[in-house]
Design a protein around this motif. Structure first.
Motif, PDB file in Angstrom:
ATOM      1  N   ALA A  37       0.846  -1.154  -0.029  1.00  0.00           N
ATOM      2  CA  ALA A  37       0.111   0.210  -0.071  1.00  0.00           C
ATOM      3  C   ALA A  37       0.808   1.292  -0.057  1.00  0.00           C
ATOM      4  O   ALA A  37       2.264   1.355   0.185  1.00  0.00           O
ATOM      5  CB  ALA A  37      -0.734  -0.046   1.331  1.00  0.00           C
ATOM      6  N   SER A  38       0.300   2.292  -0.250  1.00  0.00           N
ATOM      7  CA  SER A  38       0.640   3.777  -0.042  1.00  0.00           C
ATOM      8  C   SER A  38       0.368   4.117   1.302  1.00  0.00           C
ATOM      9  O   SER A  38      -0.757   3.717   1.757  1.00  0.00           O
ATOM     10  CB  SER A  38       0.659   4.860  -1.017  1.00  0.00           C
ATOM     11  OG  SER A  38      -0.819   4.794  -1.391  1.00  0.00           O
ATOM     12  N   PHE A  39       1.189   4.746   2.023  1.00  0.00           N
ATOM     13  CA  PHE A  39       0.775   5.672   3.183  1.00  0.00           C
ATOM     14  C   PHE A  39       0.853   7.081   3.407  1.00  0.00           C
ATOM     15  O   PHE A  39       1.854   7.735   2.897  1.00  0.00           O
ATOM     16  CB  PHE A  39       1.094   4.660   4.360  1.00  0.00           C
ATOM     17  CG  PHE A  39       2.765   4.911   4.440  1.00  0.00           C
ATOM     18  CD1 PHE A  39       3.263   5.878   5.306  1.00  0.00           C
ATOM     19  CD2 PHE A  39       3.413   3.961   3.709  1.00  0.00           C
ATOM     20  CE1 PHE A  39       4.564   6.156   5.488  1.00  0.00           C
ATOM     21  CE2 PHE A  39       5.158   4.348   4.142  1.00  0.00           C
ATOM     22  CZ  PHE A  39       5.567   5.480   4.745  1.00  0.00           C
ATOM     23  N   ASN A  40      -0.054   7.445   4.108  1.00  0.00           N
ATOM     24  CA  ASN A  40       0.242   8.843   4.658  1.00  0.00           C
ATOM     25  C   ASN A  40       0.474   8.909   6.268  1.00  0.00           C
ATOM     26  O   ASN A  40      -0.331   8.111   6.991  1.00  0.00           O
ATOM     27  CB  ASN A  40      -0.809   9.765   4.404  1.00  0.00           C
ATOM     28  CG  ASN A  40      -0.725  10.380   2.994  1.00  0.00           C
ATOM     29  OD1 ASN A  40       0.194  10.534   2.226  1.00  0.00           O
ATOM     30  ND2 ASN A  40      -2.167  10.338   2.357  1.00  0.00           N
ATOM     31  N   GLN A  41       1.465   9.617   6.878  1.00  0.00           N
ATOM     32  CA  GLN A  41       1.663   9.519   8.371  1.00  0.00           C
ATOM     33  C   GLN A  41       1.783  10.841   8.884  1.00  0.00           C
ATOM     34  O   GLN A  41       2.371  11.938   8.118  1.00  0.00           O
ATOM     35  CB  GLN A  41       2.939   8.769   8.488  1.00  0.00           C
ATOM     36  CG  GLN A  41       3.505   8.573  10.124  1.00  0.00           C
ATOM     37  CD  GLN A  41       4.758   8.136  10.125  1.00  0.00           C
ATOM     38  OE1 GLN A  41       4.797   6.772   9.604  1.00  0.00           O
ATOM     39  NE2 GLN A  41       5.719   8.817  10.762  1.00  0.00           N
ATOM     40  N   VAL A  42       0.905  11.032   9.962  1.00  0.00           N
ATOM     41  CA  VAL A  42       1.169  12.242  10.555  1.00  0.00           C
ATOM     42  C   VAL A  42       1.308  12.106  12.161  1.00  0.00           C
ATOM     43  O   VAL A  42       0.882  11.245  12.853  1.00  0.00           O
ATOM     44  CB  VAL A  42      -0.233  12.991  10.731  1.00  0.00           C
ATOM     45  CG1 VAL A  42      -0.300  13.938  11.579  1.00  0.00           C
ATOM     46  CG2 VAL A  42      -0.752  13.297   9.185  1.00  0.00           C
ATOM     47  N   VAL A  43       2.277  12.661  12.707  1.00  0.00           N
ATOM     48  CA  VAL A  43       3.068  12.817  14.036  1.00  0.00           C
ATOM     49  C   VAL A  43       2.448  13.971  14.583  1.00  0.00           C
ATOM     50  O   VAL A  43       2.869  14.937  14.431  1.00  0.00           O
ATOM     51  CB  VAL A  43       4.353  12.343  14.129  1.00  0.00           C
ATOM     52  CG1 VAL A  43       4.765  12.120  15.697  1.00  0.00           C
ATOM     53  CG2 VAL A  43       4.838  11.032  13.393  1.00  0.00           C
ATOM     54  N   ARG A  44       1.687  13.878  15.853  1.00  0.00           N
ATOM     55  CA  ARG A  44       1.136  14.986  16.517  1.00  0.00           C
ATOM     56  C   ARG A  44       1.882  14.991  18.101  1.00  0.00           C
ATOM     57  O   ARG A  44       1.632  13.837  18.732  1.00  0.00           O
ATOM     58  CB  ARG A  44      -0.502  15.215  16.579  1.00  0.00           C
ATOM     59  CG  ARG A  44      -1.038  15.273  15.300  1.00  0.00           C
ATOM     60  CD  ARG A  44      -2.377  15.239  15.430  1.00  0.00           C
ATOM     61  NE  ARG A  44      -3.405  15.626  14.235  1.00  0.00           N
ATOM     62  CZ  ARG A  44      -3.697  14.476  13.366  1.00  0.00           C
ATOM     63  NH1 ARG A  44      -3.235  13.313  13.829  1.00  0.00           N
ATOM     64  NH2 ARG A  44      -4.179  15.023  12.274  1.00  0.00           N
ATOM     65  N   ASN A  45       2.514  15.997  18.415  1.00  0.00           N
ATOM     66  CA  ASN A  45       2.663  15.929  19.811  1.00  0.00           C
ATOM     67  C   ASN A  45       1.958  16.520  20.670  1.00  0.00           C
ATOM     68  O   ASN A  45       0.635  16.800  20.320  1.00  0.00           O
ATOM     69  CB  ASN A  45       4.227  16.816  19.973  1.00  0.00           C
ATOM     70  CG  ASN A  45       4.218  18.197  19.683  1.00  0.00           C
ATOM     71  OD1 ASN A  45       2.974  18.949  19.733  1.00  0.00           O
ATOM     72  ND2 ASN A  45       5.281  18.884  19.319  1.00  0.00           N
ATOM     73  N   LYS A  46       2.200  16.593  22.299  1.00  0.00           N
ATOM     74  CA  LYS A  46       1.186  17.122  23.039  1.00  0.00           C
ATOM     75  C   LYS A  46       0.804  18.637  22.773  1.00  0.00           C
ATOM     76  O   LYS A  46      -0.091  18.904  23.426  1.00  0.00           O
ATOM     77  CB  LYS A  46       1.700  16.923  24.413  1.00  0.00           C
ATOM     78  CG  LYS A  46       2.830  17.548  24.724  1.00  0.00           C
ATOM     79  CD  LYS A  46       3.541  17.328  26.046  1.00  0.00           C
ATOM     80  CE  LYS A  46       4.948  17.959  26.508  1.00  0.00           C
ATOM     81  NZ  LYS A  46       5.421  17.812  27.822  1.00  0.00           N
ATOM     82  N   ASN A  47       1.487  19.409  22.225  1.00  0.00           N
ATOM     83  CA  ASN A  47       1.288  20.814  21.982  1.00  0.00           C
ATOM     84  C   ASN A  47       0.479  20.912  20.744  1.00  0.00           C
ATOM     85  O   ASN A  47       0.265  21.859  20.192  1.00  0.00           O
ATOM     86  CB  ASN A  47       2.482  21.625  21.925  1.00  0.00           C
ATOM     87  CG  ASN A  47       3.371  21.467  23.399  1.00  0.00           C
ATOM     88  OD1 ASN A  47       2.692  21.471  24.233  1.00  0.00           O
ATOM     89  ND2 ASN A  47       4.554  21.330  23.057  1.00  0.00           N
ATOM     90  N   GLY A  48       0.308  19.715  19.888  1.00  0.00           N
ATOM     91  CA  GLY A  48      -0.445  19.980  18.575  1.00  0.00           C
ATOM     92  C   GLY A  48       0.264  20.095  17.417  1.00  0.00           C
ATOM     93  O   GLY A  48      -0.203  20.182  16.204  1.00  0.00           O
ATOM     94  N   LYS A  49       1.598  20.232  17.432  1.00  0.00           N
ATOM     95  CA  LYS A  49       2.543  20.246  16.500  1.00  0.00           C
ATOM     96  C   LYS A  49       2.493  18.848  15.525  1.00  0.00           C
ATOM     97  O   LYS A  49       2.606  17.935  16.221  1.00  0.00           O
ATOM     98  CB  LYS A  49       3.864  20.679  16.912  1.00  0.00           C
ATOM     99  CG  LYS A  49       4.919  21.086  15.863  1.00  0.00           C
ATOM    100  CD  LYS A  49       6.254  21.407  16.288  1.00  0.00           C
ATOM    101  CE  LYS A  49       7.441  21.381  15.169  1.00  0.00           C
ATOM    102  NZ  LYS A  49       8.789  21.679  15.653  1.00  0.00           N
ATOM    103  N   GLN A  50       2.696  19.126  14.318  1.00  0.00           N
ATOM    104  CA  GLN A  50       2.361  18.053  13.444  1.00  0.00           C
ATOM    105  C   GLN A  50       3.545  17.842  12.477  1.00  0.00           C
ATOM    106  O   GLN A  50       4.244  18.880  11.999  1.00  0.00           O
ATOM    107  CB  GLN A  50       1.140  18.099  12.679  1.00  0.00           C
ATOM    108  CG  GLN A  50      -0.280  18.231  13.412  1.00  0.00           C
ATOM    109  CD  GLN A  50      -1.375  18.116  12.278  1.00  0.00           C
ATOM    110  OE1 GLN A  50      -1.220  17.938  11.197  1.00  0.00           O
ATOM    111  NE2 GLN A  50      -2.422  18.364  12.815  1.00  0.00           N
ATOM    112  N   GLU A  51       4.046  16.725  12.328  1.00  0.00           N
ATOM    113  CA  GLU A  51       5.019  16.378  10.888  1.00  0.00           C
ATOM    114  C   GLU A  51       4.274  15.439  10.219  1.00  0.00           C
ATOM    115  O   GLU A  51       3.884  14.330  10.493  1.00  0.00           O
ATOM    116  CB  GLU A  51       6.263  15.723  11.796  1.00  0.00           C
ATOM    117  CG  GLU A  51       7.061  16.809  12.663  1.00  0.00           C
ATOM    118  CD  GLU A  51       8.129  16.343  13.206  1.00  0.00           C
ATOM    119  OE1 GLU A  51       8.540  14.935  12.870  1.00  0.00           O
ATOM    120  OE2 GLU A  51       9.177  17.006  13.957  1.00  0.00           O
TER     121      GLU A  51
END
Length: 202
Positions: A37-51
């Motif tokens: 598959a292809s994928f999209n990944q989002v990492v969110r920290n406790k302050n709401g910042k996303q990568e």
């Protein structure tokens, strides 16, 4: 009294809506030989910042996989079932680890490992959310990287993963263009470092 009985009856009627999520997930894994598959990944920290990142993956059970990030940086994580290579293209560096040490309670370990999830995780059925049927996996060992993993299935197909780590970060992975039990090139599950690559063994 009548209202209490009605509420209890409603609860019993609604319960089967997500009561079989665990068995559905276990059957899905048992019946899966290959997955791509292809994928999209989002990492969110406790302050709401996303990568955000994206890429493709392929796996062949048991133990073989290639997880490739194409954006924002090109990185490959490859396993032949015994060793795992973590290759950073920009740094020209590869780290080699035994598969047991490298995977921990990662999505790759769940998707390519044993079907006996109950041996390593506390399993919990969760209600339908966002059109997906969810199962929560809480590692029995406290030494791993993740506090909880949630797997979401849509129409019998695994499409979403959520991972909470011990640093109050949540990683959300959504899958697209899923191909299950198709033919895969076995050569992609091994890795030869290009000339000039720094090699680190752990």
């Amino acid at each position: 009294m009548r209202l209490s009985l009605l509420a209890l009856s409603a609860a019993l009627i609604l319960q089967p809506a997500f009561a079989d999520n665990i068995s559905d997930l276990q059957k899905y894994l048992a019946d899966t030989k290959t997955l791509a598959a292809s994928f999209n990944q989002v990492v969110r920290n406790k302050n709401g910042k996303q990568e955000q990142s994206s890429g493709q993956f392929a796996l062949q059970r048991p133990g073989k996989f290639k997880w490739s990030y194409s954006k924002p940086y090109q990185q490959d994580i490859i396993s032949n079932g015994q060793s795992v290579w973590l290759y950073d293209v920009d740094l020209a560096q590869v780290t080699i680890k035994p598969i047991g040490k490298a995977l921990d309670a990662s999505p790759a370990a769940i998707l390519t490992g044993s079907n006996n999830l109950a041996a390593s995780y506390q399993l919990q059925n969760l209600p339908t959310r966002g059109g997906a049927e969810w199962v929560a996996l809480t590692p029995k060992s406290k030494d791993g990287s993740f506090a909880q993993i949630r797997l979401g299935m849509v129409k019998g197909q695994l499409e979403r993963m959520e991972l909470d780590d011990h640093f109050n970060q949540t990683t959300t992975i959504s899958l697209q263009q899923i191909q299950r039990n198709g033919g895969l090139n076995p050569a992609q599950f091994t890795f030869t470092p290009p000339a000039g690559t720094d090699i680190i063994r752990e």
